[in-house]
Design a protein around this motif. Structure first.
Motif, PDB file in Angstrom:
ATOM      1  N   MET A   1       0.848  -1.173   0.000  1.00 49.21           N
ATOM      2  CA  MET A   1       0.000   0.000   0.000  1.00 49.21           C
ATOM      3  C   MET A   1       0.898   1.243   0.000  1.00 49.21           C
ATOM      4  SD  MET A   1      -2.997   1.011   2.732  1.00 49.21           S
ATOM      5  CE  MET A   1      -2.107   0.518   4.191  1.00 49.21           C
ATOM      6  N   LYS A   2       0.718   2.065  -0.999  1.00 50.39           N
ATOM      7  CA  LYS A   2       1.549   3.259  -1.158  1.00 50.39           C
ATOM      8  C   LYS A   2       0.804   4.517  -0.704  1.00 50.39           C
ATOM      9  CE  LYS A   2       4.120   1.447  -5.130  1.00 50.39           C
ATOM     10  NZ  LYS A   2       5.494   1.500  -4.698  1.00 50.39           N
ATOM     11  N   VAL A   3       1.574   5.489  -0.229  1.00 51.24           N
ATOM     12  CA  VAL A   3       1.011   6.769   0.199  1.00 51.24           C
ATOM     13  C   VAL A   3       0.461   7.514  -1.015  1.00 51.24           C
ATOM     14  CG1 VAL A   3       1.532   9.024   1.226  1.00 51.24           C
ATOM     15  CG2 VAL A   3       2.609   6.956   2.161  1.00 51.24           C
ATOM     16  N   GLU A   4      -0.780   7.999  -0.861  1.00 48.12           N
ATOM     17  CA  GLU A   4      -1.419   8.800  -1.902  1.00 48.12           C
ATOM     18  C   GLU A   4      -1.986  10.071  -1.273  1.00 48.12           C
ATOM     19  OE1 GLU A   4      -3.353   5.493  -4.837  1.00 48.12           O
ATOM     20  OE2 GLU A   4      -4.329   5.742  -2.893  1.00 48.12           O
ATOM     21  N   SER A   5      -2.317  11.031  -2.103  1.00 46.58           N
ATOM     22  CA  SER A   5      -2.934  12.264  -1.630  1.00 46.58           C
ATOM     23  C   SER A   5      -4.220  11.926  -0.882  1.00 46.58           C
ATOM     24  CB  SER A   5      -3.226  13.194  -2.805  1.00 46.58           C
ATOM     25  OG  SER A   5      -3.689  14.432  -2.328  1.00 46.58           O
ATOM     26  N   GLY A   6      -4.426  12.569   0.266  1.00 46.94           N
ATOM     27  CA  GLY A   6      -5.603  12.327   1.092  1.00 46.94           C
ATOM     28  C   GLY A   6      -5.349  11.341   2.212  1.00 46.94           C
ATOM     29  N   ASP A   7      -4.282  10.536   2.114  1.00 47.76           N
ATOM     30  CA  ASP A   7      -3.954   9.569   3.167  1.00 47.76           C
ATOM     31  C   ASP A   7      -3.400  10.282   4.394  1.00 47.76           C
ATOM     32  OD1 ASP A   7      -4.601   7.604   1.330  1.00 47.76           O
ATOM     33  OD2 ASP A   7      -2.524   6.968   0.991  1.00 47.76           O
ATOM     34  N   PHE A   8      -3.635   9.670   5.559  1.00 55.09           N
ATOM     35  CA  PHE A   8      -3.012  10.126   6.802  1.00 55.09           C
ATOM     36  C   PHE A   8      -1.778   9.257   7.009  1.00 55.09           C
ATOM     37  CE2 PHE A   8      -2.260   9.996  11.371  1.00 55.09           C
ATOM     38  CZ  PHE A   8      -2.237  11.352  11.666  1.00 55.09           C
ATOM     39  N   VAL A   9      -0.620   9.895   7.173  1.00 49.29           N
ATOM     40  CA  VAL A   9       0.651   9.172   7.262  1.00 49.29           C
ATOM     41  C   VAL A   9       1.376   9.532   8.552  1.00 49.29           C
ATOM     42  CG1 VAL A   9       2.891   8.813   6.133  1.00 49.29           C
ATOM     43  CG2 VAL A   9       0.862   9.192   4.745  1.00 49.29           C
ATOM     44  N   LEU A  10       1.855   8.500   9.249  1.00 51.87           N
ATOM     45  CA  LEU A  10       2.750   8.682  10.386  1.00 51.87           C
ATOM     46  C   LEU A  10       4.160   8.400   9.882  1.00 51.87           C
ATOM     47  CD1 LEU A  10       1.047   6.893  13.423  1.00 51.87           C
ATOM     48  CD2 LEU A  10       1.553   9.313  13.212  1.00 51.87           C
ATOM     49  N   PHE A  11       5.085   9.315  10.173  1.00 54.51           N
ATOM     50  CA  PHE A  11       6.461   9.097   9.735  1.00 54.51           C
ATOM     51  C   PHE A  11       7.451   9.683  10.721  1.00 54.51           C
ATOM     52  CE2 PHE A  11       5.497  13.256   8.096  1.00 54.51           C
ATOM     53  CZ  PHE A  11       6.694  13.951   8.086  1.00 54.51           C
ATOM     54  N   ASN A  12       8.630   9.073  10.763  1.00 49.81           N
ATOM     55  CA  ASN A  12       9.758   9.583  11.532  1.00 49.81           C
ATOM     56  C   ASN A  12      10.672  10.341  10.581  1.00 49.81           C
ATOM     57  OD1 ASN A  12       9.600   8.785  14.354  1.00 49.81           O
ATOM     58  ND2 ASN A  12       9.628   6.682  13.590  1.00 49.81           N
ATOM     59  N   TYR A  13      11.468  11.235  11.152  1.00 55.12           N
ATOM     60  CA  TYR A  13      12.375  12.021  10.311  1.00 55.12           C
ATOM     61  C   TYR A  13      13.594  12.466  11.108  1.00 55.12           C
ATOM     62  CZ  TYR A  13      10.816  16.039  12.911  1.00 55.12           C
ATOM     63  OH  TYR A  13      10.569  16.908  13.941  1.00 55.12           O
ATOM     64  N   THR A  14      14.644  12.753  10.372  1.00 58.12           N
ATOM     65  CA  THR A  14      15.803  13.457  10.904  1.00 58.12           C
ATOM     66  C   THR A  14      16.177  14.509   9.872  1.00 58.12           C
ATOM     67  OG1 THR A  14      16.589  11.526  12.121  1.00 58.12           O
ATOM     68  CG2 THR A  14      18.215  13.246  11.654  1.00 58.12           C
ATOM     69  N   GLY A  15      16.266  15.754  10.318  1.00 57.68           N
ATOM     70  CA  GLY A  15      16.626  16.860   9.432  1.00 57.68           C
ATOM     71  C   GLY A  15      18.052  17.302   9.684  1.00 57.68           C
ATOM     72  N   ARG A  16      18.791  17.486   8.575  1.00 64.05           N
ATOM     73  CA  ARG A  16      20.190  17.922   8.663  1.00 64.05           C
ATOM     74  C   ARG A  16      20.419  19.110   7.736  1.00 64.05           C
ATOM     75  NH1 ARG A  16      20.588  12.358   9.196  1.00 64.05           N
ATOM     76  NH2 ARG A  16      22.091  11.666  10.753  1.00 64.05           N
ATOM     77  N   TYR A  17      21.389  19.927   8.115  1.00 65.79           N
ATOM     78  CA  TYR A  17      21.888  20.937   7.185  1.00 65.79           C
ATOM     79  C   TYR A  17      22.748  20.206   6.162  1.00 65.79           C
ATOM     80  CZ  TYR A  17      20.554  24.266  10.832  1.00 65.79           C
ATOM     81  OH  TYR A  17      19.869  24.985  11.768  1.00 65.79           O
ATOM     82  N   GLU A  18      23.109  20.884   5.096  1.00 66.43           N
ATOM     83  CA  GLU A  18      23.931  20.255   4.054  1.00 66.43           C
ATOM     84  C   GLU A  18      25.285  19.776   4.574  1.00 66.43           C
ATOM     85  OE1 GLU A  18      23.135  21.823  -0.276  1.00 66.43           O
ATOM     86  OE2 GLU A  18      23.263  23.544   1.094  1.00 66.43           O
ATOM     87  N   ASP A  19      25.784  20.419   5.648  1.00 67.63           N
ATOM     88  CA  ASP A  19      27.082  20.003   6.206  1.00 67.63           C
ATOM     89  C   ASP A  19      26.963  18.768   7.109  1.00 67.63           C
ATOM     90  OD1 ASP A  19      25.988  20.923   8.594  1.00 67.63           O
ATOM     91  OD2 ASP A  19      27.436  22.554   8.866  1.00 67.63           O
ATOM     92  N   GLY A  20      25.735  18.238   7.268  1.00 68.70           N
ATOM     93  CA  GLY A  20      25.528  17.037   8.058  1.00 68.70           C
ATOM     94  C   GLY A  20      25.064  17.275   9.486  1.00 68.70           C
ATOM     95  N   GLU A  21      25.086  18.524   9.946  1.00 68.35           N
ATOM     96  CA  GLU A  21      24.659  18.832  11.312  1.00 68.35           C
ATOM     97  C   GLU A  21      23.152  18.611  11.454  1.00 68.35           C
ATOM     98  OE1 GLU A  21      24.183  22.659  14.304  1.00 68.35           O
ATOM     99  OE2 GLU A  21      25.342  22.904  12.468  1.00 68.35           O
ATOM    100  N   VAL A  22      22.774  17.816  12.462  1.00 71.11           N
ATOM    101  CA  VAL A  22      21.361  17.530  12.715  1.00 71.11           C
ATOM    102  C   VAL A  22      20.722  18.731  13.405  1.00 71.11           C
ATOM    103  CG1 VAL A  22      19.748  16.046  13.989  1.00 71.11           C
ATOM    104  CG2 VAL A  22      21.734  15.043  12.846  1.00 71.11           C
ATOM    105  N   PHE A  23      19.566  19.208  12.864  1.00 72.50           N
ATOM    106  CA  PHE A  23      18.866  20.325  13.496  1.00 72.50           C
ATOM    107  C   PHE A  23      17.530  19.914  14.105  1.00 72.50           C
ATOM    108  CE2 PHE A  23      17.754  20.660   8.961  1.00 72.50           C
ATOM    109  CZ  PHE A  23      16.357  20.595   9.023  1.00 72.50           C
TER     110      PHE A  23
END
Length: 156
Positions: A1-23
């Motif tokens: 089952m793939k995510v489509e528009s209108g679906d409710f999705v739970l997701f984890n994330y990690t955001g980094r700057y381009e230099d690799g620093e986690v923000f």
């Protein structure tokens, strides 16, 4: 089952700057490892309805077509993220707004105002320049995302 528009999705994330620093991250262990842990924050997957504009376009677009358990790295340029810095969001305010409240403004400090969170850019004799731009405005961010759960549109 793939995510489509209108679906409710739970997701984890990690955001980094381009230099690799986690923000930012939804994982408590990664937050602690990178020195960005916030005591009162709940670290858990975030939930969004795809297509509702609840998250930045770059992540929303990347989630479409993903499946539960799938991980992906996505590079989000400013246009698909937090936009470019806007000069009209840099606002001078009278320094008395700080001093009358018993606060000493410090350059680089973030303050909560009636209009939202702002960074103190500059302190003059009579005014303090506040920057209401998002801290990631003008920056490219790299996100690692992982789909945890998908609720199809119309499911209870």
């Amino acid at each position: 089952m793939k995510v489509e528009s209108g679906d409710f999705v739970l997701f984890n994330y990690t955001g980094r700057y381009e230099d690799g620093e986690v923000f930012d991250t939804s994982y408590e262990d990664i937050a602690k490892e990178h020195g960005i842990f916030v005591e009162d924050r709940e670290y858990a997957p975030i939930g969004v309805t795809i297509g509702a504009g609840e998250i930045i376009p770059g992540i929303e677009e990347a989630l479409i077509g993903m499946e539960v358990g799938e991980k992906k790295e996505v590079v989000v340029p400013p246009e698909k993220g937090y936009g470019m810095p806007r000069e009209d969001l840099i606002v001078p305010v009278p320094i008395e707004q700080f001093t009358s409240a018993g606060l000493e403004p410090i350059e680089g400090m973030y303050v909560m105002t009636d209009a939202g969170i702002a960074k103190i850019l500059e302190i003059g004799e009579k005014t303090v320049k506040l920057d209401f731009n998002h801290p990631l405005a003008g920056k490219t961010a790299v996100f690692e995302i992982e789909v945890v759960e998908i609720k199809k549109a119309g499911e209870a």
